[in-house]
Write a protein that holds these residues in place. Structure first.
Motif, PDB file in Angstrom:
ATOM      1  N   ALA A 121     -34.790  44.592  20.540  1.00 10.65           N
ATOM      2  CA  ALA A 121     -35.379  45.776  21.170  1.00 10.65           C
ATOM      3  C   ALA A 121     -34.328  46.759  21.642  1.00 10.65           C
ATOM      4  CB  ALA A 121     -36.217  45.335  22.362  1.00 10.65           C
ATOM      5  N   VAL A 122     -34.748  48.012  21.797  1.00 17.94           N
ATOM      6  CA  VAL A 122     -33.982  48.976  22.584  1.00 17.94           C
ATOM      7  C   VAL A 122     -34.549  48.956  24.003  1.00 17.94           C
ATOM      8  CG1 VAL A 122     -35.509  50.860  21.830  1.00 17.94           C
ATOM      9  CG2 VAL A 122     -33.287  51.398  22.832  1.00 17.94           C
ATOM     10  N   SER A 123     -33.668  49.080  24.976  1.00 19.64           N
ATOM     11  CA  SER A 123     -34.087  49.051  26.377  1.00 19.64           C
ATOM     12  C   SER A 123     -33.437  50.207  27.128  1.00 19.64           C
ATOM     13  CB  SER A 123     -33.670  47.706  26.993  1.00 19.64           C
ATOM     14  OG  SER A 123     -33.887  47.704  28.391  1.00 19.64           O
ATOM     15  N   LEU A 124     -34.262  50.997  27.821  1.00 18.47           N
ATOM     16  CA  LEU A 124     -33.750  52.115  28.630  1.00 18.47           C
ATOM     17  C   LEU A 124     -34.397  52.086  29.998  1.00 18.47           C
ATOM     18  CD1 LEU A 124     -34.340  54.195  25.608  1.00 18.47           C
ATOM     19  CD2 LEU A 124     -32.326  54.896  26.907  1.00 18.47           C
ATOM     20  N   CYS A 125     -33.572  52.191  31.038  1.00 17.76           N
ATOM     21  CA  CYS A 125     -34.050  52.228  32.415  1.00 17.76           C
ATOM     22  C   CYS A 125     -33.519  53.498  33.070  1.00 17.76           C
ATOM     23  CB  CYS A 125     -33.531  50.992  33.147  1.00 17.76           C
ATOM     24  SG  CYS A 125     -33.911  50.972  34.902  1.00 17.76           S
ATOM     25  N   PHE A 126     -34.401  54.341  33.540  1.00 18.04           N
ATOM     26  CA  PHE A 126     -34.028  55.600  34.206  1.00 18.04           C
ATOM     27  C   PHE A 126     -34.229  55.448  35.713  1.00 18.04           C
ATOM     28  CE2 PHE A 126     -33.657  58.796  30.763  1.00 18.04           C
ATOM     29  CZ  PHE A 126     -34.077  58.027  29.693  1.00 18.04           C
ATOM     30  N   SER A 127     -33.148  55.657  36.485  1.00 17.44           N
ATOM     31  CA  SER A 127     -33.239  55.560  37.943  1.00 17.44           C
ATOM     32  C   SER A 127     -32.765  56.861  38.583  1.00 17.44           C
ATOM     33  CB  SER A 127     -32.381  54.398  38.447  1.00 17.44           C
ATOM     34  OG  SER A 127     -32.309  54.402  39.865  1.00 17.44           O
ATOM     35  N   LEU A 154     -28.680  51.461  29.459  1.00 13.18           N
ATOM     36  CA  LEU A 154     -29.053  51.507  28.032  1.00 13.18           C
ATOM     37  C   LEU A 154     -28.605  50.242  27.331  1.00 13.18           C
ATOM     38  CD1 LEU A 154     -29.677  52.921  25.229  1.00 13.18           C
ATOM     39  CD2 LEU A 154     -27.309  53.780  25.331  1.00 13.18           C
ATOM     40  N   ASP A 155     -29.525  49.539  26.708  1.00  9.17           N
ATOM     41  CA  ASP A 155     -29.132  48.514  25.738  1.00  9.17           C
ATOM     42  C   ASP A 155     -29.693  48.943  24.391  1.00  9.17           C
ATOM     43  OD1 ASP A 155     -28.136  46.366  24.435  1.00  9.17           O
ATOM     44  OD2 ASP A 155     -29.063  44.840  25.709  1.00  9.17           O
ATOM     45  N   PRO A 156     -28.822  49.455  23.514  1.00  8.52           N
ATOM     46  CA  PRO A 156     -29.313  49.969  22.230  1.00  8.52           C
ATOM     47  C   PRO A 156     -29.984  48.875  21.407  1.00  8.52           C
ATOM     48  CG  PRO A 156     -27.045  50.648  22.648  1.00  8.52           C
ATOM     49  CD  PRO A 156     -27.370  49.611  23.669  1.00  8.52           C
ATOM     50  N   ILE A 157     -29.425  47.649  21.461  1.00  6.20           N
ATOM     51  CA  ILE A 157     -30.035  46.502  20.765  1.00  6.20           C
ATOM     52  C   ILE A 157     -29.956  45.307  21.696  1.00  6.20           C
ATOM     53  CG2 ILE A 157     -29.996  44.938  18.788  1.00  6.20           C
ATOM     54  CD1 ILE A 157     -30.224  47.476  17.498  1.00  6.20           C
ATOM     55  N   ASP A 158     -31.054  44.938  22.306  1.00  3.18           N
ATOM     56  CA  ASP A 158     -31.103  43.686  23.059  1.00  3.18           C
ATOM     57  C   ASP A 158     -31.617  42.617  22.099  1.00  3.18           C
ATOM     58  OD1 ASP A 158     -30.881  42.309  25.696  1.00  3.18           O
ATOM     59  OD2 ASP A 158     -32.992  41.877  25.268  1.00  3.18           O
ATOM     60  N   GLY A 159     -30.741  41.641  21.821  1.00  6.65           N
ATOM     61  CA  GLY A 159     -31.066  40.654  20.788  1.00  6.65           C
ATOM     62  C   GLY A 159     -30.274  40.933  19.519  1.00  6.65           C
ATOM     63  N   ILE A 186     -37.527  30.289  23.865  1.00  2.00           N
ATOM     64  CA  ILE A 186     -36.273  31.016  24.069  1.00  2.00           C
ATOM     65  C   ILE A 186     -36.101  31.852  22.811  1.00  2.00           C
ATOM     66  CG2 ILE A 186     -33.806  30.830  24.536  1.00  2.00           C
ATOM     67  CD1 ILE A 186     -34.291  27.898  25.377  1.00  2.00           C
ATOM     68  N   MET A 187     -36.422  33.137  22.911  1.00  2.00           N
ATOM     69  CA  MET A 187     -36.538  33.965  21.708  1.00  2.00           C
ATOM     70  C   MET A 187     -35.305  34.818  21.434  1.00  2.00           C
ATOM     71  SD  MET A 187     -39.837  33.267  20.795  1.00  2.00           S
ATOM     72  CE  MET A 187     -40.283  34.599  19.677  1.00  2.00           C
ATOM     73  N   GLY A 188     -34.488  35.051  22.456  1.00  2.03           N
ATOM     74  CA  GLY A 188     -33.236  35.748  22.190  1.00  2.03           C
ATOM     75  C   GLY A 188     -33.208  37.234  22.519  1.00  2.03           C
ATOM     76  N   SER A 189     -34.193  37.741  23.251  1.00  8.44           N
ATOM     77  CA  SER A 189     -34.123  39.112  23.776  1.00  8.44           C
ATOM     78  C   SER A 189     -34.784  39.112  25.144  1.00  8.44           C
ATOM     79  CB  SER A 189     -34.831  40.106  22.850  1.00  8.44           C
ATOM     80  OG  SER A 189     -35.083  41.331  23.549  1.00  8.44           O
TER      81      SER A 189
END
Lengths: 252, 252
Positions: B98-104, B81-86, B167-170
């Motif tokens: 962005a928010v980022s979620l990866c389910f494995s 979980l990255d609640p706020i990437d950037g 290079i946008m920062g997220s």
């Protein structure tokens, strides 16, 4: 025309552009619709935005210098217009692109009396008469002299040692992000003669200067004598007075 | 849990984060409120966003690995979980975070069954189960093998010859912009062991892979065996199958 009138006109232009581009379907934004006076293909979003801007500016006695249409009118007051700075972003739904308007009493950018830059994606508005504002609040450059800072660099193909480097794709907005202290410097040293055009950067140069930035070419020369015309090119270093000389040194 | 359920949870998380951060006053976003488990100071926007995300995820039998809170829970399903990437962008009102979620199904990112990335500033949503989507439409990487292309590079301190560098920062969003063909490649070769963390990039890696990208480390090694934990680091090359080997060659 005074700076209040120029600000009012700028805001009308921004609203007309927003109205115009909102009607274009997303898939159609980057379709090519001809060749611009700058020598590059004109995208639909550029054409629609420029037409919208010129529909407002035609009612005033000004000389407009714009990316696609070239020079229009013959008033004493010169307006450098970039209807969309960051066309790639606007066409790709990356929310970082702006309208930029610079009003000068002559064809020299040193005679600018209003600079206006608005991010059309989120509405954040920068402008300066003699004082610089973001969304109505006074802004000021940072005061760091440390290279361990936040830098915009086109392109960082050597090691400067900055802490954070960004390249966002709209020079007008990026220079404004130096004006408000979000970033500590803006450097564009691409091309022997420079790649930036007057309509890309003159409004933001005025805003940054009014916010306390030193703005020069990469040799340290003033940009005040640069002209509002289609042929002028810029290499730029924008930073606070403490950091600026160190950047010039690093570029040698 | 299947991918549909994971997508539903991801959307709930995004909505809770949006609700949480909308209540923070702009001046307060970047105030520091402690030290994160990743070893860097926690900003208020990160803390509020993570608390909002965890308030949703606590109802599920999962192991969450998150930037500030570290490892929480002990379910078989691992969620990066990255609640706020950037965070920098979010704190500075630059609309690219962005928010980022990866389910494995395990602690390997190779067992990912859902990747989800949403730009919280403009609502654009990327996700992939086995197919990759942007706002519900299937997406696909570009097919250029030409270096005269659009590249994201952290940091381009050598001359690659790309046409356009950003290079946008997220990283999460930027890798998704490769997945949908806006950019042709993403390269991050910073640091001997890499600077990217699993919660920054694992969701976007899955999305890009499902969109046809090849994703490896800078030596060409698979990232599938990488773990969803706090210690994993990444150096990444993401591009279509024609361009990817040329980038590895250029990085030698």
């Amino acid at each position: 025309m005074n700076s209040n009138e120029a600000l009012k006109i700028s805001r009308e232009v921004a609203i007309e552009i927003e109205r115009g581009i909102s009607k274009i379907s997303p898939d159609d934004l980057s379709s090519e619709v001809g060749m611009g006076k700058d020598g590059t293909p004109t995208k639909k979003v550029d054409k629609v935005a420029e037409d919208a801007a010129l529909s407002v500016l035609k009612d005033y006695d000004v000389t407009v210098v714009s990316e696609e249409a070239g020079v229009i009118g013959n008033g004493d007051i010169h307006v450098a217009l970039d209807p969309i700075d960051g066309t790639f972003n606007s066409a790709k739904n990356i929310p970082f692109y702006a309208v930029s308007l610079c009003f000068s009493k002559s064809n020299r950018i040193g005679d600018t009396f209003l600079g206006y830059v608005k991010n059309l994606a989120n509405g954040v508005e920068y402008w300066a008469n003699e004082t610089a504002y973001r969304d109505g609040k006074k802004i000021r450059v940072s005061d760091t002299s440390d290279f361990n800072c936040n830098a915009i660099v086109y392109y960082p193909e050597r090691k400067f040692g900055f802490r954070r480097i960004r390249i966002m794709g709209s020079a007008a907005l990026e220079i404004c992000l130096v004006a408000d202290g979000t970033f500590d410097c803006f450097i564009d040293y691409r091309g022997d003669d420079g790649l930036l055009r007057v309509y890309d950067v003159s409004a933001a140069i005025h805003i940054a200067s009014c916010a306390g930035a030193v703005v020069t070419d990469t040799e340290g020369g003033s940009v005040n004598e640069k002209h509002i015309d289609m042929s002028e090119r810029f290499r730029l270093v924008v930073a606070n007075p403490k950091l600026h000389p160190l950047l010039l040194e690093a570029l040698k």
